[in-house]
Design an enzyme around this catalytic site. Structure first.
Site, PDB file in Angstrom:
ATOM      1  N   LYS A  69      45.686  38.665  43.819  1.00  0.00           N
ATOM      2  CA  LYS A  69      45.833  40.096  43.547  1.00  0.00           C
ATOM      3  C   LYS A  69      47.003  40.732  44.293  1.00  0.00           C
ATOM      4  O   LYS A  69      47.719  41.549  43.730  1.00  0.00           O
ATOM      5  CB  LYS A  69      44.532  40.840  43.851  1.00  0.00           C
ATOM      6  CG  LYS A  69      43.441  40.519  42.857  1.00  0.00           C
ATOM      7  CD  LYS A  69      42.206  41.346  43.114  1.00  0.00           C
ATOM      8  CE  LYS A  69      41.182  41.094  42.029  1.00  0.00           C
ATOM      9  NZ  LYS A  69      40.128  42.083  42.032  1.00  0.00           N
ATOM     10  N   ASP A 105      40.077  47.763  38.887  1.00  0.00           N
ATOM     11  CA  ASP A 105      38.862  47.650  39.698  1.00  0.00           C
ATOM     12  C   ASP A 105      38.292  49.016  40.071  1.00  0.00           C
ATOM     13  O   ASP A 105      37.100  49.268  39.893  1.00  0.00           O
ATOM     14  CB  ASP A 105      39.137  46.852  40.978  1.00  0.00           C
ATOM     15  CG  ASP A 105      39.361  45.375  40.737  1.00  0.00           C
ATOM     16  OD1 ASP A 105      38.698  44.806  39.855  1.00  0.00           O
ATOM     17  OD2 ASP A 105      40.198  44.792  41.438  1.00  0.00           O
TER      18      ASP A 105
END
Length: 152
Positions: A69, A105
């Site tokens: 990420k 997210d």
């Protein structure tokens, strides 16, 4: 003429518990689109080469998980403000304007909290974990009005 099937992937390591390929396929099916998704184990050391290979193979995009990420930030032409602030990209797309990255997210978690009627504004929040997803959630929670957000 029929469009080519959409190709998607999830990249990271470990992937034994990922549901991303099933979620990708369900999303495609719900939209009436033909496509496939696969889980591909990848480490940061091979990430740049893997992105290039997926792009050349005609993939539309990929979901990212641990440990990619933050590493993704160095390999994308465009990154959303939210992803850059959180130092976390969980969605990569390939386009004619170059590779782009986003973090879904935080907004996804806020949508979930709203669906179960758990308002964030004015609340004190404790997050378990401290990776890229937690950073994205912390920023989204603060922007949604949480009084404090603490990692544990």
């Amino acid at each position: 003429m029929t469009a080519a099937p959409i190709r998607l992937a999830v990249l990271g390591d470990p992937l034994r518990f990922t549901l991303s390929p099933a979620l990708h396929r369900a999303g495609l099916q719900a939209l009436g689109l033909e496509g496939e998704s696969e889980a591909i184990r990848e480490a940061p050391s091979g990430f740049a080469e893997r992105l290039g290979a997926l792009e050349r193979a005609g993939y539309l995009g990929a979901s990212l998980t641990h440990p990619l990420k933050e590493a993704a930030l160095d390999h994308l032409a465009r990154v959303s403000a939210a992803a850059r602030r959180a130092r976390s990209v969980n969605t990569v797309g390939f386009s004619t304007q170059g590779r782009w990255g986003e973090s879904t997210d935080g907004v996804g978690f806020l949508d979930f909290l709203e669906s179960v009627r758990r308002p964030v504004a004015g609340r004190d929040v404790v997050l378990l974990g401290g990776g890229g997803a937690a950073r994205s959630l912390a920023l989204a929670l603060l922007e949604a009005g949480a009084r404090t957000v603490r990692a544990s």
